[in-house]
Write an enzyme that holds these catalytic residues in place. Structure first.
Site: not given
Ligand code: 5GP
Length: 114
Positions: A31-32, A87, A93-94, A100
């Site tokens: 994750d970034i 999520n 929070g998605q 994923h």
């Molecule tokens: P969500 O909030 O949808 O459950 O999780 C999305 C996740 O994707 C977040 O933890 C966010 O930091 C990660 N993320 C978003 N954009 C990128 C990206 O461009 N690269 C990487 N490696 N992670 C990302």
């Protein structure tokens, strides 16, 4: 609003990511914006927007994601425990409309989650 599907661009190699594992059905990358010392995202290569969109056809694929998560947890030294988070939709929070699983570990986790 859920953002653009940036994960599809990672699958296609249009955006770089630190890949932890991949095969013909899934991709795992760091994750970034990590929320724990280990924070890996495990995604299917098939686009499924949210968990609510899974169908019976996806049963084997979803099981595969879990097996990959368990093997990655071993490889990333999380034998003492880890958390899987998925999520579903904005209220949970998605932010990316591509199913994923978060694999988190390397610190003590709290409960209940926020
Ligand atoms: P969500 O909030 O949808 O459950 O999780 C999305 C996740 O994707 C977040 O933890 C966010 O930091 C990660 N993320 C978003 N954009 C990128 C990206 O461009 N690269 C990487 N490696 N992670 C990302």
């Amino acid at each position: 609003m859920l953002a653009d599907n940036i994960f599809l661009k990672i699958i296609e190699g249009k955006i770089p990511a630190r890949i932890a594992y991949q095969d013909d059905r899934c991709l795992a990358f760091h994750d970034i914006n990590p929320q724990a010392p280990v924070h890996v995202l495990i995604i299917p290569k098939k686009v499924i927007a949210t968990h609510a969109d899974v169908t019976r056809e996806d049963k084997e694929l979803l099981g595969h994601l879990h097996v990959v998560a368990a093997r990655l947890a071993e490889q990333l030294d999380l034998a003492d425990g880890y958390r899987l988070v998925l999520n579903c939709k904005e209220k949970a929070g998605q932010t990316v409309p591509h199913l994923h699983m978060h694999l988190l570990g390397g610190r003590q986790m709290a409960w209940p989650p926020g």
